[in-house]
Design a protein around this motif. Structure first.
Motif, PDB file in Angstrom:
ATOM      1  N   MET A  33      68.689 -18.381 -45.558  1.00  0.00           N
ATOM      2  CA  MET A  33      70.090 -18.723 -45.661  1.00  0.00           C
ATOM      3  C   MET A  33      70.358 -19.774 -44.805  1.00  0.00           C
ATOM      4  O   MET A  33      71.386 -20.284 -44.603  1.00  0.00           O
ATOM      5  CB  MET A  33      70.940 -17.456 -45.181  1.00  0.00           C
ATOM      6  CG  MET A  33      70.925 -16.386 -45.856  1.00  0.00           C
ATOM      7  SD  MET A  33      71.388 -16.230 -47.568  1.00  0.00           S
ATOM      8  CE  MET A  33      73.358 -16.147 -47.408  1.00  0.00           C
ATOM      9  N   ARG A  34      69.347 -20.522 -44.307  1.00  0.00           N
ATOM     10  CA  ARG A  34      69.644 -21.652 -43.448  1.00  0.00           C
ATOM     11  C   ARG A  34      70.398 -22.873 -44.388  1.00  0.00           C
ATOM     12  O   ARG A  34      71.045 -23.653 -43.947  1.00  0.00           O
ATOM     13  CB  ARG A  34      68.289 -22.353 -42.938  1.00  0.00           C
ATOM     14  CG  ARG A  34      68.500 -23.445 -42.151  1.00  0.00           C
ATOM     15  CD  ARG A  34      67.215 -23.864 -41.519  1.00  0.00           C
ATOM     16  NE  ARG A  34      66.797 -23.408 -40.325  1.00  0.00           N
ATOM     17  CZ  ARG A  34      67.416 -23.650 -39.047  1.00  0.00           C
ATOM     18  NH1 ARG A  34      68.523 -24.361 -38.944  1.00  0.00           N
ATOM     19  NH2 ARG A  34      66.999 -23.024 -38.198  1.00  0.00           N
ATOM     20  N   ASN A  35      70.038 -23.044 -45.540  1.00  0.00           N
ATOM     21  CA  ASN A  35      70.888 -23.806 -46.358  1.00  0.00           C
ATOM     22  C   ASN A  35      71.899 -23.239 -47.143  1.00  0.00           C
ATOM     23  O   ASN A  35      72.159 -23.921 -48.306  1.00  0.00           O
ATOM     24  CB  ASN A  35      69.738 -24.449 -47.312  1.00  0.00           C
ATOM     25  CG  ASN A  35      68.588 -25.181 -46.586  1.00  0.00           C
ATOM     26  OD1 ASN A  35      68.908 -26.042 -45.605  1.00  0.00           O
ATOM     27  ND2 ASN A  35      67.254 -25.298 -47.045  1.00  0.00           N
ATOM     28  N   THR A  36      72.803 -22.483 -46.672  1.00  0.00           N
ATOM     29  CA  THR A  36      73.845 -21.989 -47.383  1.00  0.00           C
ATOM     30  C   THR A  36      74.936 -22.232 -46.582  1.00  0.00           C
ATOM     31  O   THR A  36      75.097 -21.939 -45.389  1.00  0.00           O
ATOM     32  CB  THR A  36      73.562 -20.340 -47.654  1.00  0.00           C
ATOM     33  OG1 THR A  36      72.255 -20.490 -48.509  1.00  0.00           O
ATOM     34  CG2 THR A  36      74.534 -19.888 -48.330  1.00  0.00           C
ATOM     35  N   LEU A  37      76.162 -22.631 -47.061  1.00  0.00           N
ATOM     36  CA  LEU A  37      77.589 -22.590 -46.479  1.00  0.00           C
ATOM     37  C   LEU A  37      78.434 -21.500 -47.057  1.00  0.00           C
ATOM     38  O   LEU A  37      78.307 -21.346 -48.303  1.00  0.00           O
ATOM     39  CB  LEU A  37      78.231 -23.861 -46.752  1.00  0.00           C
ATOM     40  CG  LEU A  37      79.408 -24.147 -46.414  1.00  0.00           C
ATOM     41  CD1 LEU A  37      79.498 -24.181 -44.681  1.00  0.00           C
ATOM     42  CD2 LEU A  37      80.102 -25.423 -46.772  1.00  0.00           C
ATOM     43  N   PHE A  38      78.682 -20.759 -45.996  1.00  0.00           N
ATOM     44  CA  PHE A  38      79.822 -19.884 -46.422  1.00  0.00           C
ATOM     45  C   PHE A  38      81.078 -20.136 -46.414  1.00  0.00           C
ATOM     46  O   PHE A  38      81.443 -20.493 -45.106  1.00  0.00           O
ATOM     47  CB  PHE A  38      79.410 -18.414 -45.733  1.00  0.00           C
ATOM     48  CG  PHE A  38      80.505 -17.343 -45.848  1.00  0.00           C
ATOM     49  CD1 PHE A  38      80.514 -16.732 -46.943  1.00  0.00           C
ATOM     50  CD2 PHE A  38      81.309 -16.783 -44.780  1.00  0.00           C
ATOM     51  CE1 PHE A  38      81.523 -15.620 -47.268  1.00  0.00           C
ATOM     52  CE2 PHE A  38      82.077 -15.890 -45.022  1.00  0.00           C
ATOM     53  CZ  PHE A  38      82.244 -15.236 -46.187  1.00  0.00           C
ATOM     54  N   VAL A  39      81.970 -20.097 -47.132  1.00  0.00           N
ATOM     55  CA  VAL A  39      83.516 -20.410 -47.278  1.00  0.00           C
ATOM     56  C   VAL A  39      84.059 -19.359 -47.363  1.00  0.00           C
ATOM     57  O   VAL A  39      83.849 -18.793 -48.524  1.00  0.00           O
ATOM     58  CB  VAL A  39      83.680 -21.590 -48.043  1.00  0.00           C
ATOM     59  CG1 VAL A  39      85.126 -22.010 -47.744  1.00  0.00           C
ATOM     60  CG2 VAL A  39      82.892 -22.878 -47.770  1.00  0.00           C
ATOM     61  N   LYS A  40      85.024 -18.798 -46.544  1.00  0.00           N
ATOM     62  CA  LYS A  40      86.027 -17.576 -47.096  1.00  0.00           C
ATOM     63  C   LYS A  40      87.419 -17.944 -47.041  1.00  0.00           C
ATOM     64  O   LYS A  40      87.904 -18.897 -45.759  1.00  0.00           O
ATOM     65  CB  LYS A  40      85.823 -16.616 -45.782  1.00  0.00           C
ATOM     66  CG  LYS A  40      86.674 -15.421 -45.842  1.00  0.00           C
ATOM     67  CD  LYS A  40      86.187 -14.426 -44.792  1.00  0.00           C
ATOM     68  CE  LYS A  40      87.115 -13.206 -44.706  1.00  0.00           C
ATOM     69  NZ  LYS A  40      86.413 -12.396 -43.700  1.00  0.00           N
ATOM     70  N   GLU A  66      98.111  -5.355 -50.628  1.00  0.00           N
ATOM     71  CA  GLU A  66      96.860  -6.065 -51.463  1.00  0.00           C
ATOM     72  C   GLU A  66      96.352  -7.230 -50.230  1.00  0.00           C
ATOM     73  O   GLU A  66      97.527  -7.757 -50.004  1.00  0.00           O
ATOM     74  CB  GLU A  66      97.287  -6.523 -52.718  1.00  0.00           C
ATOM     75  CG  GLU A  66      95.654  -7.060 -53.461  1.00  0.00           C
ATOM     76  CD  GLU A  66      96.094  -7.358 -55.001  1.00  0.00           C
ATOM     77  OE1 GLU A  66      96.216  -8.436 -55.102  1.00  0.00           O
ATOM     78  OE2 GLU A  66      96.329  -6.424 -55.715  1.00  0.00           O
ATOM     79  N   HIS A  67      95.496  -7.246 -50.092  1.00  0.00           N
ATOM     80  CA  HIS A  67      94.658  -8.427 -49.343  1.00  0.00           C
ATOM     81  C   HIS A  67      93.698  -9.013 -49.963  1.00  0.00           C
ATOM     82  O   HIS A  67      92.657  -8.319 -50.016  1.00  0.00           O
ATOM     83  CB  HIS A  67      94.617  -8.107 -47.893  1.00  0.00           C
ATOM     84  CG  HIS A  67      93.915  -9.001 -47.046  1.00  0.00           C
ATOM     85  ND1 HIS A  67      94.697 -10.001 -46.399  1.00  0.00           N
ATOM     86  CD2 HIS A  67      92.788  -9.164 -46.389  1.00  0.00           C
ATOM     87  CE1 HIS A  67      94.017 -10.951 -45.647  1.00  0.00           C
ATOM     88  NE2 HIS A  67      92.816 -10.607 -45.786  1.00  0.00           N
ATOM     89  N   THR A  68      93.828 -10.233 -50.366  1.00  0.00           N
ATOM     90  CA  THR A  68      92.623 -10.926 -51.190  1.00  0.00           C
ATOM     91  C   THR A  68      91.798 -11.932 -50.568  1.00  0.00           C
ATOM     92  O   THR A  68      92.401 -12.663 -49.784  1.00  0.00           O
ATOM     93  CB  THR A  68      93.298 -11.538 -52.561  1.00  0.00           C
ATOM     94  OG1 THR A  68      93.795 -10.484 -53.382  1.00  0.00           O
ATOM     95  CG2 THR A  68      91.862 -12.031 -53.490  1.00  0.00           C
ATOM     96  N   GLU A  69      90.438 -11.821 -50.473  1.00  0.00           N
ATOM     97  CA  GLU A  69      89.630 -12.749 -49.835  1.00  0.00           C
ATOM     98  C   GLU A  69      88.809 -13.531 -50.862  1.00  0.00           C
ATOM     99  O   GLU A  69      88.565 -12.807 -51.784  1.00  0.00           O
ATOM    100  CB  GLU A  69      88.663 -12.105 -48.744  1.00  0.00           C
ATOM    101  CG  GLU A  69      89.312 -11.598 -47.599  1.00  0.00           C
ATOM    102  CD  GLU A  69      88.114 -11.147 -46.566  1.00  0.00           C
ATOM    103  OE1 GLU A  69      88.676 -10.404 -45.655  1.00  0.00           O
ATOM    104  OE2 GLU A  69      87.089 -10.956 -46.822  1.00  0.00           O
ATOM    105  N   ARG A  70      88.615 -14.354 -50.937  1.00  0.00           N
ATOM    106  CA  ARG A  70      87.842 -15.431 -52.046  1.00  0.00           C
ATOM    107  C   ARG A  70      86.700 -15.883 -50.990  1.00  0.00           C
ATOM    108  O   ARG A  70      86.959 -16.705 -50.075  1.00  0.00           O
ATOM    109  CB  ARG A  70      88.822 -16.525 -52.482  1.00  0.00           C
ATOM    110  CG  ARG A  70      89.517 -16.036 -53.269  1.00  0.00           C
ATOM    111  CD  ARG A  70      90.646 -17.098 -53.701  1.00  0.00           C
ATOM    112  NE  ARG A  70      91.574 -17.565 -52.477  1.00  0.00           N
ATOM    113  CZ  ARG A  70      92.542 -16.759 -51.890  1.00  0.00           C
ATOM    114  NH1 ARG A  70      92.875 -15.692 -52.634  1.00  0.00           N
ATOM    115  NH2 ARG A  70      93.369 -17.527 -51.002  1.00  0.00           N
ATOM    116  N   TRP A  71      85.363 -15.557 -51.353  1.00  0.00           N
ATOM    117  CA  TRP A  71      84.172 -16.025 -50.805  1.00  0.00           C
ATOM    118  C   TRP A  71      83.407 -17.010 -51.823  1.00  0.00           C
ATOM    119  O   TRP A  71      83.551 -16.922 -52.972  1.00  0.00           O
ATOM    120  CB  TRP A  71      83.207 -14.869 -50.722  1.00  0.00           C
ATOM    121  CG  TRP A  71      83.755 -13.838 -49.554  1.00  0.00           C
ATOM    122  CD1 TRP A  71      84.932 -13.604 -49.124  1.00  0.00           C
ATOM    123  CD2 TRP A  71      82.916 -12.724 -48.942  1.00  0.00           C
ATOM    124  NE1 TRP A  71      85.080 -12.751 -48.136  1.00  0.00           N
ATOM    125  CE2 TRP A  71      83.622 -12.028 -48.223  1.00  0.00           C
ATOM    126  CE3 TRP A  71      81.578 -12.291 -49.121  1.00  0.00           C
ATOM    127  CZ2 TRP A  71      83.399 -10.786 -47.377  1.00  0.00           C
ATOM    128  CZ3 TRP A  71      81.344 -11.166 -48.461  1.00  0.00           C
ATOM    129  CH2 TRP A  71      82.034 -10.506 -47.505  1.00  0.00           C
TER     130      TRP A  71
END
Length: 93
Positions: A1-8, A52-57
């Motif tokens: 996962m070193r080359n992965t960017l997580f945006v939430k 409702e609470h929405t997260e987008r990943w």
């Protein structure tokens, strides 16, 4: 996962009452984990009602790393990635 960017992403509703001194986002880290917690506004619900609470990943492949971990360098590195997702209307810098 070193080359992965997580945006939430998640919404902040102006004028709503949030926990923990008005925060809609909290983090916790230690040597084993990072917790990224989104908080919705506090609500009193009648029986049978819901909210409702929405997260987008987003997970992005990244081949290059930022030139440093200083705020300006990180902003310049992440800005085009956020723009490609349609998440940035105005420049960060």
């Amino acid at each position: 996962m070193r080359n992965t960017l997580f945006v939430k992403t998640f919404d902040y509703l102006e004028g709503e009452n949030y926990p923990d001194w008005g925060c809609n986002f909290e983090t916790f880290t230690n040597s084993e984990m990072i917790e990224i917690e989104a908080l919705g506004p506090l609500k009193n619900l009648a029986p049978g009602k819901s909210t409702e609470h929405t997260e987008r990943w987003y997970l992005l492949d990244v081949t290059e790393q930022p030139e440093s971990l200083k705020e300006r360098a990180l902003a310049e590195w992440i800005e085009p990635k956020l723009q490609s997702l349609g998440l940035l209307n105005t420049p960060i810098s």
